[in-house]
Scaffold this active site. Sequence first.
Site, mmCIF file in Angstrom:
data_model
loop_
_atom_site.group_PDB
_atom_site.id
_atom_site.type_symbol
_atom_site.label_atom_id
_atom_site.label_comp_id
_atom_site.label_asym_id
_atom_site.label_seq_id
_atom_site.Cartn_x
_atom_site.Cartn_y
_atom_site.Cartn_z
ATOM 1 N N LYS A 222 46.809 46.260 51.777
ATOM 2 C CA LYS A 222 45.851 46.026 50.686
ATOM 3 C C LYS A 222 44.699 45.135 51.127
ATOM 4 O O LYS A 222 43.535 45.408 50.841
ATOM 5 C CB LYS A 222 46.590 45.430 49.484
ATOM 6 C CG LYS A 222 45.750 45.304 48.231
ATOM 7 C CD LYS A 222 45.029 43.971 48.191
ATOM 8 C CE LYS A 222 44.096 43.929 46.992
ATOM 9 N NZ LYS A 222 43.340 42.646 47.002
ATOM 10 N N ASP A 241 46.150 47.226 44.554
ATOM 11 C CA ASP A 241 46.791 45.989 44.120
ATOM 12 C C ASP A 241 47.583 46.293 42.845
ATOM 13 O O ASP A 241 47.758 47.445 42.472
ATOM 14 C CB ASP A 241 45.739 44.897 43.867
ATOM 15 C CG ASP A 241 44.954 45.178 42.598
ATOM 16 O OD1 ASP A 241 44.681 46.358 42.335
ATOM 17 O OD2 ASP A 241 44.645 44.230 41.863
#
Length: 303
Positions: A222, A241
């Site tokens: 991420k 996320d």
Amino acid sequence: MICEVKQGSLVVRELSRFDLAKCATCGQAFRWAECERKPGELCAFTCVIRGRAVRASQTEDALIVYPCAEDEAHKYIDYFDLERDYGMIEQLIAADPRLAVCLPGAEGIRVFNQEPFEALISFIISANNNIKRISGIVERLCRLAGKALEAGGHELYAFPSPQAIAALSERQLKEIGAGYRAPYILHSAQRIAEGYDLEALRDMPLEAARKELLSFKGVGPKVADCILLFSLGHTDAFPIDVWIDRAMNELFFGSVPAKKSEMKQAAAGMGRYSGIIQQYIFYHARAVQLGKAPHAAQDGSAG
DNA sequence: ACCCAGGGTGACG
DNA sequence: CGTCACCATGGG
């Protein structure tokens, strides 16, 4: 879009689909600070862009950046991504029934082009953290090791150089609230200070650049995607996320929990600007607090 | 007190 | 390849 440098300010007119307040506070960059508005201004912020302390504001018909010398305009045109056609991107979103719901609230979102080192450190700090606290840690890091600057009467601090952060102790980083990320920050700063060239990732294929970033401690999938999207021009990097996870499950998978690999595939279907589109989804998900019940259950089922 | 936040690491199957 | 405890910190 019409750009001109007038009386020491960059003035941008006929700029459609740009909402400075949304872009500055949505969590893609952590150094935008609201400041007092002057008459006619819808919003006003300070920030340090490309090492320059500036005050940026938006009126009904213009974006204004102060100060700006004649030869500096290009820096801000690049940072604000002014030459990209966001009308085209918003059309892509509007044309997809699964995405269109995101648009009404998120119009005017843009992806700014930050400095890669600043993005690297900022998003290492972002892990398992919230935007408000991330901003606080980054601000204290700048005050601790960044150069003092001034813009329109505001004292600002530049984001520290790799050398300046590398020279800090793990203890100092923990004292400003970095917590367990302190050694990750040090490791990354030291590596950049030793000469690792983040800019080289700009012209690399997405997956190769991503793999490079994953070799930094504290950088996972991420965070790598955030760095690629927000600082290295990879408009198809798609950070997932907790908010995007919820939004994608609801918008694309009928609320049946999907794997991240499946979400990545859905993102690929959005095309070469999937990362920018991600920012609209993210803004929408947060704006409506997607996945959270405000007061009572309103899911329509028996109750 | 518990849960969450722009998650990642290391251990263990 | 996947799962899972653990990690600092502050706000709700």
